[in-house]
Write an enzyme that holds these catalytic residues in place. Structure first.
Site, mmCIF file in Angstrom:
data_model
loop_
_atom_site.group_PDB
_atom_site.id
_atom_site.type_symbol
_atom_site.label_atom_id
_atom_site.label_comp_id
_atom_site.label_asym_id
_atom_site.label_seq_id
_atom_site.Cartn_x
_atom_site.Cartn_y
_atom_site.Cartn_z
ATOM 1 C CE LYS A 11 -4.002 -2.228 2.218
ATOM 2 N NZ LYS A 11 -5.057 -2.110 3.276
ATOM 3 C CE1 TYR A 51 -9.377 -3.356 -0.098
ATOM 4 C CE2 TYR A 51 -8.505 -1.380 -1.148
ATOM 5 C CZ TYR A 51 -8.323 -2.511 -0.356
ATOM 6 O OH TYR A 51 -7.079 -2.795 0.167
ATOM 7 C CG ASN A 114 -3.815 -2.102 6.757
ATOM 8 O OD1 ASN A 114 -3.701 -1.726 5.598
ATOM 9 N ND2 ASN A 114 -4.808 -2.859 7.163
ATOM 10 C CG HIS A 117 -5.295 -6.265 -0.467
ATOM 11 N ND1 HIS A 117 -6.513 -6.380 0.143
ATOM 12 C CD2 HIS A 117 -5.301 -7.133 -1.506
ATOM 13 C CE1 HIS A 117 -7.247 -7.274 -0.531
ATOM 14 N NE2 HIS A 117 -6.532 -7.740 -1.543
ATOM 15 C CD GLU A 128 -8.571 -9.419 -3.903
ATOM 16 O OE1 GLU A 128 -9.433 -9.164 -3.045
ATOM 17 O OE2 GLU A 128 -7.378 -9.639 -3.606
HETATM 18 P P1 RTP Z 1 -6.974 -5.952 3.109
HETATM 19 O O1 RTP Z 1 -8.298 -6.272 2.434
HETATM 20 O O2 RTP Z 1 -6.475 -4.567 2.808
HETATM 21 O O3 RTP Z 1 -5.967 -7.024 2.856
HETATM 22 O O4 RTP Z 1 -7.177 -5.985 4.681
HETATM 23 P P2 RTP Z 1 -8.004 -7.005 5.546
HETATM 24 O O5 RTP Z 1 -8.548 -8.128 4.685
HETATM 25 O O6 RTP Z 1 -7.138 -7.388 6.694
HETATM 26 O O7 RTP Z 1 -9.197 -6.108 6.060
HETATM 27 P P3 RTP Z 1 -10.643 -5.818 5.403
HETATM 28 O O8 RTP Z 1 -11.680 -6.145 6.415
HETATM 29 O O9 RTP Z 1 -10.756 -6.485 4.056
HETATM 30 O O10 RTP Z 1 -10.627 -4.246 5.212
HETATM 31 C C1 RTP Z 1 -9.969 -3.642 4.123
HETATM 32 C C2 RTP Z 1 -9.162 -2.471 4.618
HETATM 33 O O11 RTP Z 1 -10.039 -1.455 5.095
HETATM 34 C C3 RTP Z 1 -9.466 -0.818 6.221
HETATM 35 N N1 RTP Z 1 -10.324 -0.986 7.392
HETATM 36 N N2 RTP Z 1 -10.583 -0.013 8.213
HETATM 37 N N3 RTP Z 1 -11.580 1.537 10.358
HETATM 38 C C4 RTP Z 1 -11.918 0.266 10.266
HETATM 39 O O12 RTP Z 1 -12.641 -0.278 11.058
HETATM 40 C C5 RTP Z 1 -11.393 -0.495 9.147
HETATM 41 N N4 RTP Z 1 -11.631 -1.758 8.924
HETATM 42 C C6 RTP Z 1 -10.948 -2.072 7.795
HETATM 43 C C7 RTP Z 1 -8.128 -1.457 6.503
HETATM 44 O O13 RTP Z 1 -7.108 -0.650 5.955
HETATM 45 C C8 RTP Z 1 -8.227 -2.796 5.781
HETATM 46 O O14 RTP Z 1 -6.969 -3.243 5.372
HETATM 47 MG MG MG Z 2 -9.659 -7.784 2.939
#
Ligand code: RTP
Ligand code: MG
Length: 141
Positions: A11, A51, A114, A117, A128
């Protein structure tokens, strides 16, 4: 375990920190091969499309804003159990909860910035990969 492919995106925060190589090194040490890669500054449309599953979530706008704030490095990783292996290397979404030694524990600042991804399932990995790469851009070896 089966040979799988997954998407990894370094990212904008991690690209800005100049740790692309450090992160690639972790993939290599875990036995994951980079079979395609491109650096790209995503447009708003591209980030929103990528997304789309999070469209209704309260953090959607912030996420799109962040993902378009600078270039990202996108790669297809291949290896045994690549989807889960990459998720393990990444660590928890919120770096505060990420296990020591994971990419997010070491390089991420916040739940928004973070570092990486990773596809969360084999099914989403295929979607994807197709979103960012044509089949001729994949170089299995
Ligand atoms: P990613 O898709 O980026 O690999 O991350 P992830 O699966 O661990 O998390 P996901 O639930 O898919 O959420 C995508 C991205 O959105 C942001 N996020 N912010 N503020 C919040 O509560 C929140 N929750 C998620 C994070 O940057 C996450 O990587
Ligand atoms: Mg995710």
């Amino acid at each position: 375990m089966a040979l799988e492919r997954t998407i990894s995106i370094i990212k904008p925060d991690a690209v800005a920190k100049n740790v692309i190589g450090e992160i690639y090194s972790r993939f290599e040490k875990a036995g994951l091969k980079v079979v395609a890669a491109k650096m790209k500054h995503l447009s708003r449309k591209e980030a929103e499309g990528f997304y789309a599953v999070h469209r209704e979530r309260p953090f959607f706008n912030a996420l799109v804003e962040f993902m378009t704030s600078g270039p990202v490095m996108i790669q297809v990783l291949e290896g045994e159990g690549a989807v889960l292996k990459n998720r393990e290397l990444m660590g928890a979404t919120n770096p505060k909860d990420a296990a020591p030694g994971t990419i997010r524990a070491d390089f991420a600042e916040s739940i928004d910035a973070n570092a990486v991804h990773g596809s969360d399932s084999l099914e989403n990995a295929a979607i994807e990969i197709a979103y960012f790469f044509s089949t001729t851009e994949l170089c299995p070896r």
